[in-house]
Scaffold this active site. Structure first.
Site, PDB file in Angstrom:
ATOM      1  N   GLY A   1       0.843  -1.185   0.000  1.00  0.00           N
ATOM      2  CA  GLY A   1       0.000   0.000   0.000  1.00  0.00           C
ATOM      3  C   GLY A   1       0.880   1.237   0.000  1.00  0.00           C
TER       4      GLY A   1
ATOM      5  CD  GLN B   1       3.501   5.795   2.609  1.00  0.00           C
ATOM      6  OE1 GLN B   1       2.535   5.211   2.146  1.00  0.00           O
ATOM      7  NE2 GLN B   1       4.522   5.165   3.170  1.00  0.00           N
TER       8      GLN B   1
ATOM      9  CB  CYS C   1       5.561   2.570   7.589  1.00  0.00           C
ATOM     10  SG  CYS C   1       5.056   3.988   6.626  1.00  0.00           S
ATOM     11  CG  LEU C   2       6.848   1.098   1.581  1.00  0.00           C
ATOM     12  CD1 LEU C   2       6.234   1.372   0.217  1.00  0.00           C
ATOM     13  CD2 LEU C   2       7.927   0.036   1.478  1.00  0.00           C
TER      14      LEU C   2
ATOM     15  CG  HIS D   1      -0.133   1.357   7.421  1.00  0.00           C
ATOM     16  ND1 HIS D   1       0.833   0.931   8.308  1.00  0.00           N
ATOM     17  CD2 HIS D   1       0.502   2.206   6.568  1.00  0.00           C
ATOM     18  CE1 HIS D   1       1.993   1.516   8.007  1.00  0.00           C
ATOM     19  NE2 HIS D   1       1.820   2.286   6.957  1.00  0.00           N
ATOM     20  CD  GLU D   2      -0.870   2.473   2.889  1.00  0.00           C
ATOM     21  OE1 GLU D   2      -0.494   3.650   2.757  1.00  0.00           O
ATOM     22  OE2 GLU D   2      -0.082   1.545   3.176  1.00  0.00           O
TER      23      GLU D   2
ATOM     24  CG  HIS E   1       0.512   6.728   5.443  1.00  0.00           C
ATOM     25  ND1 HIS E   1       1.590   7.330   6.041  1.00  0.00           N
ATOM     26  CD2 HIS E   1       0.872   5.428   5.267  1.00  0.00           C
ATOM     27  CE1 HIS E   1       2.560   6.427   6.219  1.00  0.00           C
ATOM     28  NE2 HIS E   1       2.148   5.265   5.770  1.00  0.00           N
TER      29      HIS E   1
HETATM   30 NI    NI Z   1       3.069   3.437   5.764  1.00  0.00          NI
END
Ligand code: NI
Length: 162
Positions: free
Chosen positions: A46, A51, A88-89, A130-131, A134
């Protein structure tokens, strides 16, 4: 299509509530293509617009066989509980256990601006939550106890310096 640079902790854009998506045009389509490409290249499941430095309430996901674009996502309903590793990226994928609801019903708009509802469970539910966070300037580390949170940040910053 292009792979974009992923914003990393503690960049400010990650802590801002995204603006609502109100224009469903070719530009948005291209942005989402870039987001998918960036996500796949980073081997994520995701990715939210903040991000890649774009402060919008928008995310893409390809998780557990569910591929979607979600603009202006809202969590309508949650049910149950799951405990599992999350990363998380934007924080170097340093993993930590997070407790989340197990089932989620999300309402969002697709690329045409049409509202849809998506019911998911397990990993896909974790991903949607999670997204969506964000989109609202929240990170998964917010759910961690203080010491665990500091450990994740410390590990990420240490890895980054290498
Ligand atoms: Ni993330």
């Amino acid at each position: 299509m292009a792979v974009r640079k992923i914003a990393e902790y503690p960049e400010e854009v990650l802590f801002k509530v995204g603006a609502a998506v109100d224009t469903f045009d070719e530009e948005l389509e291209k942005l989402c293509e870039d987001m998918f490409e960036t996500m796949y290249q980073a081997e994520g499941v995701g990715l939210a617009a903040p991000q890649i430095g774009v402060s919008l309430r928008l995310f893409v996901m390809d998780c557990d066989g569910i591929k979607l674009v979600a603009a202006n996502p809202e969590i309508l309903k949650t049910e149950g509980e799951q405990s599992g590793q999350e990363g998380c990226l934007s924080i170097g994928r340093v993993p930590a256990v997070v407790v989340r609801p197990n089932k989620v019903v999300m309402r969002a708009q697709n690329l045409k601006g049409e509202w849809y509802e998506q019911e998911v469970e397990g990993l896909a539910a974790r991903c949607i939550l999670h997204e969506t966070d964000h989109c609202d300037g929240k990170l998964f580390i917010n759910y961690l106890p203080k010491l665990r949170k500091e450990m994740v940040i410390k590990k990420f910053l240490k890895e980054k310096r290498k």
